[in-house]
Design an enzyme around this catalytic site. Structure first.
Site, PDB file in Angstrom:
ATOM      1  N   GLU A 489      -1.367  -5.101  11.611  1.00  0.00           N
ATOM      2  CA  GLU A 489      -2.115  -3.969  12.149  1.00  0.00           C
ATOM      3  C   GLU A 489      -3.039  -4.474  13.261  1.00  0.00           C
ATOM      4  O   GLU A 489      -2.682  -4.441  14.404  1.00  0.00           O
ATOM      5  CB  GLU A 489      -2.880  -3.246  11.038  1.00  0.00           C
ATOM      6  CG  GLU A 489      -3.497  -1.963  11.551  1.00  0.00           C
ATOM      7  CD  GLU A 489      -3.643  -0.879  10.495  1.00  0.00           C
ATOM      8  OE1 GLU A 489      -3.260  -1.079   9.339  1.00  0.00           O
ATOM      9  OE2 GLU A 489      -4.153   0.196  10.854  1.00  0.00           O
ATOM     10  N   GLU A 757     -11.780  -3.549   2.777  1.00  0.00           N
ATOM     11  CA  GLU A 757     -11.353  -2.261   3.329  1.00  0.00           C
ATOM     12  C   GLU A 757     -11.607  -1.127   2.339  1.00  0.00           C
ATOM     13  O   GLU A 757     -11.971  -0.021   2.719  1.00  0.00           O
ATOM     14  CB  GLU A 757      -9.853  -2.327   3.641  1.00  0.00           C
ATOM     15  CG  GLU A 757      -9.258  -1.023   4.112  1.00  0.00           C
ATOM     16  CD  GLU A 757      -7.796  -1.149   4.509  1.00  0.00           C
ATOM     17  OE1 GLU A 757      -7.111  -2.033   3.931  1.00  0.00           O
ATOM     18  OE2 GLU A 757      -7.341  -0.403   5.382  1.00  0.00           O
TER      19      GLU A 757
HETATM   20  C1  BGC Z   1      -6.948   1.156   9.421  1.00  0.00           C
HETATM   21  C2  BGC Z   1      -8.312   1.792   9.473  1.00  0.00           C
HETATM   22  C3  BGC Z   1      -8.200   2.972  10.389  1.00  0.00           C
HETATM   23  C4  BGC Z   1      -7.242   3.911   9.724  1.00  0.00           C
HETATM   24  C5  BGC Z   1      -7.065   5.217  10.387  1.00  0.00           C
HETATM   25  C6  BGC Z   1      -6.014   2.099   8.778  1.00  0.00           C
HETATM   26  O1  BGC Z   1      -4.760   1.605   8.641  1.00  0.00           O
HETATM   27  O2  BGC Z   1      -6.988  -0.066   8.788  1.00  0.00           O
HETATM   28  O3  BGC Z   1      -9.293   0.915   9.709  1.00  0.00           O
HETATM   29  O4  BGC Z   1      -9.372   3.566  10.754  1.00  0.00           O
HETATM   30  O5  BGC Z   1      -6.002   3.301   9.491  1.00  0.00           O
HETATM   31  O6  BGC Z   1      -6.347   6.000   9.567  1.00  0.00           O
END
Ligand code: BGC
Length: 912
Positions: A489, A757
């Site tokens: 990501e 997270e």
């Molecule tokens: C990310 C987040 C982001 C989000 C938005 C995720 O996969 O890690 O930090 O804001 O997606 O939906």
């Protein structure tokens, strides 16, 4: 005894020290002041800017002399002299008149160099390996091998031999890549940056770096050598493995321009063109997400120095530049900022070692080996261990973060440099013999942003939380604010960035970093005016891309935050057009002032335990009203009174629509979620008469969750500030000190060394959260850092002011804390506060730099009895927000050390 004059220090241009490339319209000057005594300030300043550097010497005098300017301003003062010459070096100095009327000496000179003409300053062509790309052997690793095999090819090596016939006075190398580059001159590495030139939308702007290479050149034979890697341009980034290599381009390319000025004033240019030779070497592949593979036997020995026979190398593939602007990098470089030794190394007895560095970090491993040639060493990286003690990598999704090395000598140092891994643990297979602690080093790699904050308290776990917040920033601020450093990501999500931006400022000096990223945000904005969810924007599956509430709003909130924290008006001027287009987009699509349409891929209160219960339109409308209020402030400070009035009117219309749709006469806000109350309170959406009851309802909602938080990324940063500023500081402490999940303390006590997270990334009952989304290094929940500095330590600013010239020092003691102290290195200099409470006394100490004024508000059970260290009583009495029997003793002070003591606040008795 006379007071010595104030001295200007820490001179910066564009928030950088002596930058070698600044856009002419971003040349703006800042300094700090040093001086002894109390209540010192600057009355006036004078700046002089003079052309310098390369011969022929310019004798025409200064390019700008501001003359004495009566002003206390010491930050972000724009250059206002003769037209600056592209590529030219200038020096500048400043002197100040202080409160005593004395003039300081001129400061030591600082320098800046103006960037090259964005299109006409370049005479180089893009070069690469041309069509003869060598295909790498597909690495023998699990995952989407086809996509990997298609993309991962050996790193191109490019070289150009040239002669220097005369003594060199001055030389600059301007260099960039579509991909990543590492440049060497005569075998010596140029600069100490990594992952250059950084990530931008390469179709809109390409950053380059400028290096002073005068000392690396020799008279006679010279060689410039460059290694390229795929990086963000051609490698894997994001979670759409199929698109790797197709986001921007398929293969990396180089653009370089070496300009040598000889002592006789003549110039020599060496530019990237068809005269360069290309080949490949030890680096068989290098990818940010996947890792690197080196076969050291394939390194062409001596290729980076003069005398190497490159007759067997191919001519480089060459193409002309198009009109994409080439922009001097305005941000801080990515560097190795720290090296960490292993905490433990465990061998499984079958040639595998598990190393624990004791800290989750972003970077890579350097390994020293002493063994037979042909050893094959593989290193896998992970943030946590599985229940059986092995490396846990499921949460990496398709990212491999694996480095491999095949050795060719007996004593070698193995180290990647075109990749990044998020890890605390490394599993090493094939190390010949037993590694000692000195053989393994973790290099911590990120944008090298100077520290700004320091926090300490009587609670050890809280100190660790403050460190984790900073490690979250360090692990993710890599050219852009990324969400995570380990899985497939690593994207610049706007929602995460806006909720964390103010915390980021308190922790580190992010002015230049965010200035760079805000250009990316602007490049990513759609023609409709919608800000994208990501900057740089990528087309990824499942992501519709723009306008999401709390994500798109970052396009207003982050520039406003930069102004607030740094007094940076330049950033507001630069982004006025984009912010206005966003506001127009919202109003055009939601004519009834409720934000219900064009919510894009609404993430709502992302990852809050109660995220589904807050209506998305509520969160969306709250953010719109907030944007409108910030825009009114922005219009005021940029001198547009009509726009300010317009945005105030808009803000009240959206506020009314919000109240009509969601707020009851009794202060009940829609679904009654914590998020609904936090947004309504923090964003000042409620009529005065219901604020107190809405705040009580917030407390009731927290109690209803058994004294736990339920907020996600949309509201988390505002939760404790909303409580403290409505008189519920003790509830804020109660959430802060909550030990069970979801809570900050839970993470720390579960062994976190960064921010997770998800609140429940790991629990004893359930083990790990779903591997599909479970990063242990995401900074958003670290946005509680703002509260630690602004409220707990009380380092804040008077409402409506910016740039820390007018301070509001109002500590919020509470919970089990006995003392706390900290420093924020503001643009005006370091501001320190510290408090301590005993059963009956409360002491507050502040240390302030010159050129600030401060209202100090000391909470006390008997505020009239509080005294400063000279025995003076308070200038006035105030009241501590919401607390019934706590008043505040108010003092007004300037620079210097001040201490205040008085009767303690009555003990809340900690109801829990
Ligand atoms: C990310 C987040 C982001 C989000 C938005 C995720 O996969 O890690 O930090 O804001 O997606 O939906």
């Amino acid at each position: 005894m006379t007071t010595p004059p104030l001295t200007p220090t820490t001179l910066r241009c564009g928030y950088l020290v002596n930058p070698l490339g600044v856009a002419p319209d971003r040349v703006a000057f800042s300094w700090m002041l040093e001086g002894t005594g109390h209540d010192r300030y600057q009355r006036a300043y004078q700046i002089q800017v003079t052309p310098a550097g390369q011969p022929p010497a310019d004798s025409s005098g200064p390019a700008w002399d501001s003359g004495p300017v009566t002003s206390s301003c010491s930050t972000d003062i724009p250059y206002a002299g003769a037209v600056l010459t592209a590529g030219r070096q200038y020096t500048w100095k400043v002197r100040v008149w202080d409160d005593t009327g004395s003039i300081s000496a001129w400061s030591d000179p600082a320098a800046f160099e103006v960037e090259l003409g964005r299109t006409d300053g370049w005479h180089a062509s893009w070069i690469g390996q041309g069509r003869a790309q060598e295909r790498a052997t597909p690495p023998d690793l699990p995952g989407p091998v086809d996509a990997v095999a298609r993309t991962l090819t050996p790193a191109p090596y490019l070289r150009r031999a040239f002669r220097v016939g005369k003594p060199v006075a001055f030389a600059r190398l301007y260099v960039t890549a579509l991909g990543l580059y590492e440049a060497l001159l005569n075998g010596r590495r140029v600069g100490d940056g990594f992952l250059t030139p950084g990530w931008t939308d390469y179709t809109r702007r390409i950053l380059y770096q400028t290096y002073d290479v005068t000392g690396l050149l020799a008279e006679g034979d010279n060689v410039i050598a460059v290694i390229l890697a795929h990086g963000w341009y051609a490698g894997f980034v994001g979670f759409d493995a199929k698109r790797a290599g197709a986001h921007y381009g398929a293969a990396p390319e180089l653009l370089a321009q070496l300009v040598i000025t000889h002592c006789d004033g003549s110039r020599q240019w060496v530019v990237s063109d068809e005269q360069w030779k290309s080949s490949a070497g030890a680096i068989r592949h290098a990818d940010l997400l996947m890792g690197e593979r080196h076969d050291l036997a394939l390194e062409p020995r001596g290729w980076e120095r003069p005398g190497f026979d490159d007759s067997g190398w191919r001519p480089a593939g060459c193409r002309e530049r198009d009109g994409t602007p080439l922009v001097a990098d305005p941000g801080p470089p990515i560097r190795v900022t720290q090296e960490i030794a292993p905490r433990s190394i465990a061998s499984n007895g079958h040639g595998q070692h598990l190393v624990d560095f004791g800290q989750n970090l972003t970077g890579w491993l350097r390994i020293r080996i002493d063994g037979p040639a042909g050893a094959h060493v593989r290193i896998r990286h992970g943030e946590v261990l599985a229940a059986d003690g092995s490396l846990y990598t499921e949460n990496l999704r398709t990212a491999r973060q694996t480095d491999e090395f095949t050795t060719c000598g007996s004593s070698e140092v193995l180290e990647p440099r075109f990749t990044l891994h998020g890890f605390r643990y490394a599993e090493i297979t094939g190390y010949p013999g037993e590694p000692g602690p000195g053989d393994l080093t973790a290099s911590v790699v990120h944008s090298d942003i100077a520290g700004a904050g320091a926090f300490k308290s009587s609670e050890k776990w809280l100190n660790r939380l403050a460190e984790n917040i900073d490690w979250g920033l360090r692990g993710n601020f890599i050219s852009i604010p990324t969400d995570c450093p380990q899985r497939d990501e690593r994207l610049g999500w706007l929602g995460d960035a806006q909720v964390f931006a103010r915390t980021a400022c308190y922790n580190r000096d992010v002015a230049a970093f965010f200035a760079k990223w805000l250009d990316d945000v602007s490049d990513a904005q759609l023609n409709s005016g919608a800000f994208a969810d990501l900057a740089p924007r990528l087309d990824l599956r499942n992501i519709r891309g723009a306008g999401a509430p709390a994500w798109g709003d970052a396009g207003v909130i982050v520039p406003w935050t930069m102004w607030k924290m740094y007094g940076d008006i330049g950033v507001l001027h630069r982004h006025l057009g984009g912010m206005t287009a966003w506001m127009d987009f919202l109003e055009r699509t939601n004519p009834d002032y409720l934000r219900t349409r064009e919510l894009g891929n609404s993430y709502n209160d992302w990852l809050g335990p109660g995220d589904d219960d807050t209506p998305p339109e509520l969160l969306a409308t709250a953010y719109w009203a907030y944007d409108a209020a910030l825009m009114a402030e922005i219009a005021d400070v940029t001198g547009r009174a009509d726009d300010a009035a317009g945005y105030r009117a808009l803000s009240s219309k959206v506020r009314s629509a919000f109240n009509d749709a969601f707020v009851g006469a009794d202060g009940q806000v829609a679904s009654g979620t914590q998020t609904a109350y936090v947004l309504a309170l923090h964003m000042d959406l409620l009529p005065d008469e219901v604020r107190a009851s809405a705040a009580d309802r917030l407390v009731a909602a927290i109690q209803g969750a058994d004294w736990h938080l339920t907020t996600g990324y949309g509201a988390i940063g505002h939760l404790l500030p909303a409580l403290s500023s409505t008189g519920h500081a003790e509830i804020a402490y109660r959430l802060l000190e909550q030990k069970s999940v979801p809570s900050w303390r839970y993470m720390v006590e579960a062994g976190a060394t960064t921010m997770w997270e998800r609140w429940d990334g790991w629990t004893a009952e359930r083990g790990f959260q779903s591997p599909w989304m479970n990063s242990f290094n995401h900074y958003a929940f670290g946005s509680v850092g703002e509260w630690l500095y602004r409220f707990l330590l009380g380092i804040d600013q008077e409402p409506g002011t910016a740039g820390f010239g007018q301070l509001l020092l109002r500590p919020h003691p509470g919970g089990s804390l006995i003392w706390a102290r900290g420093t924020y290195r503001s643009v005006r200099g370091p501001i320190s506060t510290g408090w301590r409470r005993s059963d009956d006394r409360f002491t507050f100490r502040v240390e302030l730099p010159p050129n600030v004024s401060a209202s100090v508000r000391v909470p006390s059970g008997q505020a009239a009895e509080v005294r400063d260290n000279a025995g003076h009583p308070p200038a006035s009495l105030g009241s501590f927000p919401g607390a019934r029997d706590v008043r505040e003793a108010v003092f007004h002070v300037g620079s210097g050390v001040h201490e205040f003591t008085g009767p303690a606040m009555p003990d809340s008795g900690h109801p829990w």
